[in-house]
Design a protein around this motif. Structure first.
Motif, mmCIF file in Angstrom:
data_model
loop_
_atom_site.group_PDB
_atom_site.id
_atom_site.type_symbol
_atom_site.label_atom_id
_atom_site.label_comp_id
_atom_site.label_asym_id
_atom_site.label_seq_id
_atom_site.Cartn_x
_atom_site.Cartn_y
_atom_site.Cartn_z
ATOM 1 N N ALA A 102 0.845 -1.184 0.000
ATOM 2 C CA ALA A 102 0.000 0.000 0.000
ATOM 3 C C ALA A 102 0.882 1.237 0.000
ATOM 4 C CB ALA A 102 -0.925 -0.006 1.212
ATOM 5 N N PRO A 103 0.554 2.241 -0.801
ATOM 6 C CA PRO A 103 1.409 3.438 -0.872
ATOM 7 C C PRO A 103 1.386 4.227 0.424
ATOM 8 C CG PRO A 103 -0.620 3.755 -2.126
ATOM 9 C CD PRO A 103 -0.602 2.323 -1.704
ATOM 10 N N MET A 104 2.509 4.871 0.733
ATOM 11 C CA MET A 104 2.596 5.723 1.911
ATOM 12 C C MET A 104 1.816 7.001 1.655
ATOM 13 S SD MET A 104 3.917 5.775 4.990
ATOM 14 C CE MET A 104 5.243 4.548 4.875
ATOM 15 N N GLY A 105 0.963 7.378 2.607
ATOM 16 C CA GLY A 105 0.176 8.594 2.477
ATOM 17 C C GLY A 105 0.372 9.484 3.690
ATOM 18 N N ASN A 106 -0.686 9.668 4.472
ATOM 19 C CA ASN A 106 -0.573 10.445 5.703
ATOM 20 C C ASN A 106 0.293 9.706 6.720
ATOM 21 O OD1 ASN A 106 -2.426 12.377 4.704
ATOM 22 N ND2 ASN A 106 -4.149 11.144 5.436
ATOM 23 N N VAL A 107 1.019 10.468 7.521
ATOM 24 C CA VAL A 107 1.797 9.901 8.626
ATOM 25 C C VAL A 107 1.374 10.615 9.905
ATOM 26 C CG1 VAL A 107 4.082 9.538 9.623
ATOM 27 C CG2 VAL A 107 3.747 9.305 7.152
ATOM 28 N N VAL A 108 0.990 9.834 10.900
ATOM 29 C CA VAL A 108 0.586 10.379 12.195
ATOM 30 C C VAL A 108 1.760 10.227 13.150
ATOM 31 C CG1 VAL A 108 -1.070 10.246 14.083
ATOM 32 C CG2 VAL A 108 -1.824 9.786 11.732
ATOM 33 N N ARG A 109 2.376 11.338 13.531
ATOM 34 C CA ARG A 109 3.549 11.325 14.410
ATOM 35 C C ARG A 109 3.101 11.454 15.854
ATOM 36 N NH1 ARG A 109 8.464 12.766 12.026
ATOM 37 N NH2 ARG A 109 9.271 12.241 14.104
ATOM 38 N N MET A 110 3.806 10.765 16.752
ATOM 39 C CA MET A 110 3.479 10.839 18.179
ATOM 40 C C MET A 110 4.736 10.582 18.988
ATOM 41 S SD MET A 110 1.311 7.295 18.297
ATOM 42 C CE MET A 110 0.839 7.485 16.577
ATOM 43 N N ALA A 111 4.788 11.186 20.176
ATOM 44 C CA ALA A 111 5.960 11.022 21.038
ATOM 45 C C ALA A 111 5.971 9.649 21.699
ATOM 46 C CB ALA A 111 5.986 12.120 22.090
ATOM 47 N N GLY A 112 4.807 9.042 21.869
ATOM 48 C CA GLY A 112 4.707 7.738 22.504
ATOM 49 C C GLY A 112 3.252 7.346 22.607
ATOM 50 N N PRO A 113 2.983 6.124 23.056
ATOM 51 C CA PRO A 113 1.593 5.677 23.198
ATOM 52 C C PRO A 113 0.797 6.638 24.088
ATOM 53 C CG PRO A 113 3.104 3.840 23.458
ATOM 54 C CD PRO A 113 3.941 5.082 23.430
ATOM 55 N N GLY A 114 -0.353 7.081 23.591
ATOM 56 C CA GLY A 114 -1.206 7.973 24.341
ATOM 57 C C GLY A 114 -0.825 9.441 24.258
ATOM 58 N N ALA A 115 0.300 9.751 23.592
ATOM 59 C CA ALA A 115 0.732 11.145 23.474
ATOM 60 C C ALA A 115 -0.062 11.860 22.389
ATOM 61 C CB ALA A 115 2.228 11.203 23.168
ATOM 62 N N ALA A 116 0.021 13.177 22.392
ATOM 63 C CA ALA A 116 -0.651 13.978 21.369
ATOM 64 C C ALA A 116 -0.101 13.612 19.990
ATOM 65 C CB ALA A 116 -0.445 15.458 21.653
ATOM 66 N N GLN A 117 -0.976 13.648 18.995
ATOM 67 C CA GLN A 117 -0.612 13.253 17.643
ATOM 68 C C GLN A 117 -0.459 14.479 16.747
ATOM 69 O OE1 GLN A 117 -3.728 10.544 16.449
ATOM 70 N NE2 GLN A 117 -2.965 8.899 17.753
ATOM 71 N N ARG A 118 0.435 14.344 15.758
ATOM 72 C CA ARG A 118 0.646 15.398 14.770
ATOM 73 C C ARG A 118 0.541 14.774 13.389
ATOM 74 N NH1 ARG A 118 4.980 15.077 17.675
ATOM 75 N NH2 ARG A 118 6.411 14.920 15.899
ATOM 76 N N LEU A 119 -0.320 15.308 12.570
ATOM 77 C CA LEU A 119 -0.543 14.760 11.236
ATOM 78 C C LEU A 119 0.418 15.385 10.239
ATOM 79 C CD1 LEU A 119 -2.207 13.069 9.213
ATOM 80 C CD2 LEU A 119 -3.706 15.061 8.950
ATOM 81 N N VAL A 120 1.146 14.543 9.528
ATOM 82 C CA VAL A 120 1.967 14.963 8.395
ATOM 83 C C VAL A 120 1.205 14.554 7.133
ATOM 84 C CG1 VAL A 120 4.205 14.788 7.254
ATOM 85 C CG2 VAL A 120 4.060 14.614 9.755
ATOM 86 N N PRO A 121 0.535 15.503 6.467
ATOM 87 C CA PRO A 121 -0.339 15.118 5.349
ATOM 88 C C PRO A 121 0.450 14.497 4.203
ATOM 89 C CG PRO A 121 -0.784 17.374 6.087
ATOM 90 C CD PRO A 121 0.495 16.951 6.730
ATOM 91 N N GLY A 122 -0.197 13.522 3.561
ATOM 92 C CA GLY A 122 0.378 12.892 2.386
ATOM 93 C C GLY A 122 -0.568 12.979 1.216
ATOM 94 N N GLU A 123 -0.196 12.326 0.134
ATOM 95 C CA GLU A 123 -1.001 12.331 -1.080
ATOM 96 C C GLU A 123 -1.464 10.911 -1.406
ATOM 97 O OE1 GLU A 123 -1.948 14.956 -2.766
ATOM 98 O OE2 GLU A 123 -0.843 16.338 -1.453
ATOM 99 N N PRO A 124 -2.608 10.787 -2.094
ATOM 100 C CA PRO A 124 -3.031 9.451 -2.538
ATOM 101 C C PRO A 124 -1.995 8.826 -3.466
ATOM 102 C CG PRO A 124 -4.830 11.038 -2.739
ATOM 103 C CD PRO A 124 -3.589 11.830 -2.449
ATOM 104 N N GLY A 125 -1.946 7.511 -3.454
ATOM 105 C CA GLY A 125 -1.077 6.766 -4.344
ATOM 106 C C GLY A 125 -1.869 5.723 -5.108
#
Length: 379
Positions: A102-125
């Motif tokens: 499956a192509p890489m798209g959005n990436v959800v970054r987080m400092a650890g389990p349960g931590a706040a998430q940051r979305l790195v937007p991607g594109e459809p593949g």
């Protein structure tokens, strides 16, 4: 190549009970929309959009197909790479015809389990399957079981028609991550899909990694949907998170079964206990990951006599409940989960909890041999 609609056209989406409109396309979910307001933990939403068992089904005479998707995968700040996106698998007339990463798209970054998430937007593949057999054929595209996947477009160099009615029995299964099967080598390698293929049935997998908690909204969902066969695998999340005591566990199981029986009074129903997990066999939860990367129990073994739950206690209670109910419910059955993966196979639990890809396939074969045997509960 012609573009065909994914909603309101010939393509049928199986294994999903809801479709969310997104900016990119549509997102399949494995629980109905009305359940969302009842999620106490946001992780429930996250696992319902992981499309374990979800597939696009249609007929086509195309020799080439393109599927455009937008995936969303996670990445801890301490990891150099995002988690793998998983596989898209194509079946033609029931036979494997190809698999693609499956192509890489959005990436959800987080400092650890349960931590706040940051979305790195991607594109459809786009993934492409070429060289398909000529003539009209039945096609299934299975989505990666561990990665939320938005469906953007379907393109084909031929006609796309609606699938013919599926005359197979529908098997609805609910369980934990060990039925969600994030570690499987592909969407058709999860043990419920392996078992369904061997048993000649259509599976709907409502399993929720980390969230198999006897939630009433799941019971009502199963109650209200068509099902010719039902199975429930309960216990590992309940022990691992210490969410019940013995006093509350039994009534919760009864209530879950009662709700399902309101809609399916005579449907074969198989209640399964957990597979082997050394850390929790005698010790209660909650759990954590030890320095060796394996699950370890934090509960006090002495608390079991006061009502704390271990896997041994859970198996005994589930077997007792089924035995007590069978006098008035002869279509209710019990299966000890250790028959799918036993104590002699704990080396197949890489983290002490989750089976390997090979073990999942073995579990599917064992379930099919038991459930679909001439004298089995799903005969």
């Amino acid at each position: 190549m012609r573009t065909f609609p994914l909603v309101g056209g010939p393509v049928e989406l199986r294994g999903a009970l809801d479709l969310e409109r997104t900016q990119a396309g549509v997102m399949p979910r494995r629980l109905p929309a009305w359940t969302k307001e009842q999620y106490q933990d946001p992780s429930v939403y996250g696992v319902t959009v992981m499309p374990s068992g979800v597939r696009l089904v249609f007929r086509t005479d195309a020799r080439e197909l393109e599927f455009e998707v937008l995936t969303s995968t996670g990445q801890l700040d301490t990891d150099p790479q995002p988690r793998p996106t998983g596989m898209l698998e194509l079946l033609v007339d029931g036979a494997h015809a190809g698999r693609r990463q499956a192509p890489m798209g959005n990436v959800v970054r987080m400092a650890g389990p349960g931590a706040a998430q940051r979305l790195v937007p991607g594109e459809p593949g786009t993934v492409r399957f070429a060289g398909l057999p000529s003539g009209m054929k039945n096609v299934e595209l299975w989505l990666p079981q561990q990665t939320p996947t938005e469906l953007v477009a379907l393109r084909a160099d031929g006609e796309v028609l609606a699938p013919l009615p599926d005359g197979r029995r529908r098997w609805v299964h609910h369980g934990s991550s060990i039925s969600h099967c994030l570690e499987a080598d592909g969407p058709t390698g999860t043990w419920p899909v392996v078992a369904a293929s061997l048993g000649g049935v259509e599976v709907i997998n409502l399993s929720q990694a980390g969230n198999d908690m006897l939630d009433p909204y799941v019971a009502r969902t199963i109650r209200d949907m068509p099902a010719g066969l039902i199975s429930l695998k309960a216990g590992i999340n309940i022990v691992g998170l210490a969410t019940f005591r013995l006093r509350t566990f039994g009534p919760a199981v009864h209530g879950f079964l009662d709700t399902i029986r309101d809609g399916h009074p005579d449907t074969p129903l198989l209640l399964m206990s957990p597979v082997s997990c050394p850390a929790l066999e005698e010790d209660p939860g909650p759990t954590t990951m030890g320095p060796d990367g394996k699950i370890t129990a934090l509960g006090d073994p002495a608390d079991v006599v006061r009502g704390a739950l271990s896997l041994t206690v859970v198996r005994e209670e589930l077997a007792r409940i089924v035995a007590a109910r069978r006098a008035r419910d002869p279509h209710l059955h019990y299966l000890d989960g250790r028959e799918l993966l036993g104590p002699h196979e704990v080396d197949d639990l890489a983290d002490g909890l989750h089976p390997t890809a090979a073990a999942y396939r073995r579990m599917g074969k064992r379930f099919a041999a038991h459930a679909f045997a001439d004298d089995g509960p799903f005969r």
